[in-house]
Motif scaffolding. Structure first.
Motif, PDB file in Angstrom:
ATOM      1  N   TRP A   1      12.399 -20.312  19.245  1.00 22.31           N
ATOM      2  CA  TRP A   1      13.329 -21.341  18.798  1.00 22.31           C
ATOM      3  C   TRP A   1      13.429 -21.326  17.268  1.00 22.31           C
ATOM      4  O   TRP A   1      13.616 -22.348  16.636  1.00 22.31           O
ATOM      5  CB  TRP A   1      12.864 -22.724  19.251  1.00 22.31           C
ATOM      6  N   HIS A   2      13.303 -20.169  16.669  1.00 24.39           N
ATOM      7  CA  HIS A   2      13.286 -20.067  15.213  1.00 24.39           C
ATOM      8  C   HIS A   2      14.598 -20.612  14.624  1.00 24.39           C
ATOM      9  O   HIS A   2      15.689 -20.229  15.033  1.00 24.39           O
ATOM     10  CB  HIS A   2      13.096 -18.604  14.806  1.00 24.39           C
TER      11      HIS A   2
ATOM     12  N   SER B   1       9.235 -22.324  14.750  1.00 24.08           N
ATOM     13  CA  SER B   1       9.092 -22.287  13.299  1.00 24.08           C
ATOM     14  C   SER B   1      10.427 -22.526  12.600  1.00 24.08           C
ATOM     15  O   SER B   1      11.492 -22.151  13.104  1.00 24.08           O
ATOM     16  CB  SER B   1       8.520 -20.941  12.856  1.00 24.08           C
ATOM     17  N   GLU B   2      10.357 -23.200  11.467  1.00 18.47           N
ATOM     18  CA  GLU B   2      11.525 -23.501  10.627  1.00 18.47           C
ATOM     19  C   GLU B   2      12.635 -24.186  11.421  1.00 18.47           C
ATOM     20  O   GLU B   2      13.821 -23.975  11.174  1.00 18.47           O
ATOM     21  CB  GLU B   2      12.044 -22.233   9.954  1.00 18.47           C
ATOM     22  N   ALA B   3      12.245 -25.000  12.391  1.00 20.14           N
ATOM     23  CA  ALA B   3      13.227 -25.724  13.202  1.00 20.14           C
ATOM     24  C   ALA B   3      13.525 -27.097  12.601  1.00 20.14           C
ATOM     25  O   ALA B   3      12.750 -27.625  11.804  1.00 20.14           O
ATOM     26  CB  ALA B   3      12.697 -25.891  14.620  1.00 20.14           C
ATOM     27  N   LYS B   4      14.653 -27.661  12.993  1.00 16.62           N
ATOM     28  CA  LYS B   4      15.009 -29.017  12.610  1.00 16.62           C
ATOM     29  C   LYS B   4      15.038 -29.858  13.878  1.00 16.62           C
ATOM     30  O   LYS B   4      15.934 -29.705  14.711  1.00 16.62           O
ATOM     31  CB  LYS B   4      16.373 -29.044  11.910  1.00 16.62           C
ATOM     32  N   LEU B   5      14.040 -30.717  14.023  1.00 18.00           N
ATOM     33  CA  LEU B   5      13.882 -31.505  15.239  1.00 18.00           C
ATOM     34  C   LEU B   5      14.099 -32.978  14.925  1.00 18.00           C
ATOM     35  O   LEU B   5      13.342 -33.571  14.164  1.00 18.00           O
ATOM     36  CB  LEU B   5      12.477 -31.297  15.819  1.00 18.00           C
ATOM     37  N   THR B   6      15.121 -33.562  15.518  1.00 16.28           N
ATOM     38  CA  THR B   6      15.445 -34.965  15.291  1.00 16.28           C
ATOM     39  C   THR B   6      15.462 -35.693  16.635  1.00 16.28           C
ATOM     40  O   THR B   6      16.151 -35.271  17.560  1.00 16.28           O
ATOM     41  CB  THR B   6      16.825 -35.109  14.626  1.00 16.28           C
ATOM     42  N   LYS B   7      14.671 -36.765  16.732  1.00 13.39           N
ATOM     43  CA  LYS B   7      14.581 -37.532  17.984  1.00 13.39           C
ATOM     44  C   LYS B   7      14.292 -36.610  19.160  1.00 13.39           C
ATOM     45  O   LYS B   7      14.905 -36.705  20.230  1.00 13.39           O
ATOM     46  CB  LYS B   7      15.860 -38.343  18.219  1.00 13.39           C
ATOM     47  N   THR B   8      13.350 -35.701  18.943  1.00 10.63           N
ATOM     48  CA  THR B   8      12.950 -34.746  19.970  1.00 10.63           C
ATOM     49  C   THR B   8      11.586 -35.146  20.513  1.00 10.63           C
ATOM     50  O   THR B   8      10.686 -35.482  19.747  1.00 10.63           O
ATOM     51  CB  THR B   8      12.913 -33.325  19.388  1.00 10.63           C
ATOM     52  N   THR B   9      11.421 -35.115  21.828  1.00 14.07           N
ATOM     53  CA  THR B   9      10.175 -35.551  22.458  1.00 14.07           C
ATOM     54  C   THR B   9       9.594 -34.436  23.316  1.00 14.07           C
ATOM     55  O   THR B   9      10.317 -33.562  23.817  1.00 14.07           O
ATOM     56  CB  THR B   9      10.402 -36.798  23.326  1.00 14.07           C
TER      57      THR B   9
ATOM     58  N   GLY C   1       4.367 -35.174  28.110  1.00 11.94           N
ATOM     59  CA  GLY C   1       3.706 -34.474  29.200  1.00 11.94           C
ATOM     60  C   GLY C   1       3.815 -32.966  29.134  1.00 11.94           C
ATOM     61  O   GLY C   1       3.479 -32.278  30.104  1.00 11.94           O
ATOM     62  N   SER C   2       4.260 -32.425  28.007  1.00 12.89           N
ATOM     63  CA  SER C   2       4.495 -30.982  27.898  1.00 12.89           C
ATOM     64  C   SER C   2       3.323 -30.267  27.236  1.00 12.89           C
ATOM     65  O   SER C   2       2.684 -30.790  26.321  1.00 12.89           O
ATOM     66  CB  SER C   2       5.783 -30.719  27.111  1.00 12.89           C
ATOM     67  N   ARG C   3       3.079 -29.065  27.676  1.00 10.34           N
ATOM     68  CA  ARG C   3       1.986 -28.247  27.156  1.00 10.34           C
ATOM     69  C   ARG C   3       2.492 -27.461  25.947  1.00 10.34           C
ATOM     70  O   ARG C   3       3.478 -26.713  26.048  1.00 10.34           O
ATOM     71  CB  ARG C   3       1.481 -27.306  28.243  1.00 10.34           C
ATOM     72  N   LEU C   4       1.797 -27.607  24.811  1.00  9.53           N
ATOM     73  CA  LEU C   4       2.187 -26.944  23.566  1.00  9.53           C
ATOM     74  C   LEU C   4       1.098 -26.014  23.045  1.00  9.53           C
ATOM     75  O   LEU C   4       1.075 -25.684  21.856  1.00  9.53           O
ATOM     76  CB  LEU C   4       2.498 -27.996  22.495  1.00  9.53           C
ATOM     77  N   GLU C   5       0.208 -25.580  23.899  1.00 14.00           N
ATOM     78  CA  GLU C   5      -0.921 -24.764  23.463  1.00 14.00           C
ATOM     79  C   GLU C   5      -0.454 -23.506  22.724  1.00 14.00           C
ATOM     80  O   GLU C   5       0.365 -22.736  23.231  1.00 14.00           O
ATOM     81  CB  GLU C   5      -1.781 -24.367  24.669  1.00 14.00           C
ATOM     82  N   GLN C   6      -0.960 -23.353  21.482  1.00 15.60           N
ATOM     83  CA  GLN C   6      -0.670 -22.205  20.624  1.00 15.60           C
ATOM     84  C   GLN C   6       0.812 -22.125  20.225  1.00 15.60           C
ATOM     85  O   GLN C   6       1.276 -21.077  19.745  1.00 15.60           O
ATOM     86  CB  GLN C   6      -1.088 -20.883  21.301  1.00 15.60           C
ATOM     87  N   ALA C   7       1.562 -23.202  20.414  1.00 19.77           N
ATOM     88  CA  ALA C   7       2.946 -23.218  19.923  1.00 19.77           C
ATOM     89  C   ALA C   7       2.934 -23.266  18.401  1.00 19.77           C
ATOM     90  O   ALA C   7       2.056 -23.858  17.784  1.00 19.77           O
ATOM     91  CB  ALA C   7       3.702 -24.419  20.486  1.00 19.77           C
ATOM     92  N   SER C   8       3.920 -22.626  17.786  1.00 20.35           N
ATOM     93  CA  SER C   8       3.990 -22.567  16.328  1.00 20.35           C
ATOM     94  C   SER C   8       5.103 -23.477  15.814  1.00 20.35           C
ATOM     95  O   SER C   8       6.256 -23.363  16.237  1.00 20.35           O
ATOM     96  CB  SER C   8       4.256 -21.139  15.858  1.00 20.35           C
ATOM     97  N   PHE C   9       4.732 -24.373  14.893  1.00 17.68           N
ATOM     98  CA  PHE C   9       5.688 -25.236  14.211  1.00 17.68           C
ATOM     99  C   PHE C   9       5.662 -24.956  12.706  1.00 17.68           C
ATOM    100  O   PHE C   9       5.986 -25.828  11.907  1.00 17.68           O
ATOM    101  CB  PHE C   9       5.353 -26.710  14.460  1.00 17.68           C
TER     102      PHE C   9
END
Length: 213
Positions: free
Chosen positions: A121-122, A142-150, A153-161
């Motif tokens: 989702w770069h 990475s380098e994303a623009k997240l507004t009002k994003t939830t 209950g989601s798994r984010l293991e080793q996700a890169s922000f």
């Protein structure tokens, strides 16, 4: 909270009909129980539609434009959605492992119980987007623009922000032990106590006392 919409009477069609119609445009259609492998189509447009039980893995759908579309039980694994535009799109029980959404725009989009591990989702722009009970392990946001994003209950293991501001986002209901972030990315984010303690240890070398010691 995402917006609900009502679909009109839909006409059954084939996904490959996008190759036959002018401007690769379909509207008010229902596409179900089809398998298409390695299809390549640029800037296809689907509006007011329902897609169910499609197997479209390994397709190149760059600049795909979806508007008011319900998508259920579909496989988009390893598909390319670079620079796509999704507005009021609901994904339910879909498989998108390894899919690429680089530089895409998501507005009022939901992903519910979807497999999104290894997705890219770069530089995506996501507004009012909800990931509920999804697996985003090893995803690259990475380098994303997240507004009002939830990410409830989601798994984010080793996700890169990395390079993504998490300000005003709530990660307290997401699941992870390790997350790819820089200290500045965390400014203003909401975490649960365990998550906050872990980042304090990583970035501030804070020692957490154990009351049982």
């Amino acid at each position: 909270m995402t917006t609900t919409f009502t679909l009109p009477n839909l006409q059954p069609t084939q996904f490959t009909d996008l190759l036959k119609v002018e401007d690769h445009y379909l509207s008010e259609v229902e596409i179900s129980q089809q398998q298409v492998d390695q299809l390549e189509i640029y800037h296809a447009i689907i509006e007011q539609a329902r897609l169910t039980q499609l197997d479209l893995h390994n397709c190149d759908l760059a600049k795909f434009d979806l508007n008011q579309v319900e998508i259920k039980n579909c496989d988009f694994s390893n598909c390319h959605f670079e620079e796509a535009t999704f507005y009021q799109v609901h994904f339910v029980n879909c498989k998108l492992i390894g899919a690429t959404f680089d530089q895409a725009y998501l507005g009022d989009v939901t992903f519910e119980n979807c497999q999104l591990s290894l997705t890219n989702w770069h530089q995506v722009t996501a507004k009012q987007t909800a990931f509920t009970d999804c697996d985003l392990s090893d995803a690259d946001l990475s380098e994303a623009k997240l507004t009002k994003t939830t990410f409830s209950g989601s798994r984010l293991e080793q996700a890169s922000f990395l390079g993504t501001s998490l300000k005003k986002l709530d990660l307290s209901e997401s699941i992870f032990k390790n997350l790819g972030v820089q200290m500045g990315d965390l400014y203003g984010v909401k975490l649960d106590q365990e998550q906050a303690a872990r980042f304090a240890q990583i970035f501030l070398n804070v020692k957490i006392s154990d009351p049982t010691d």
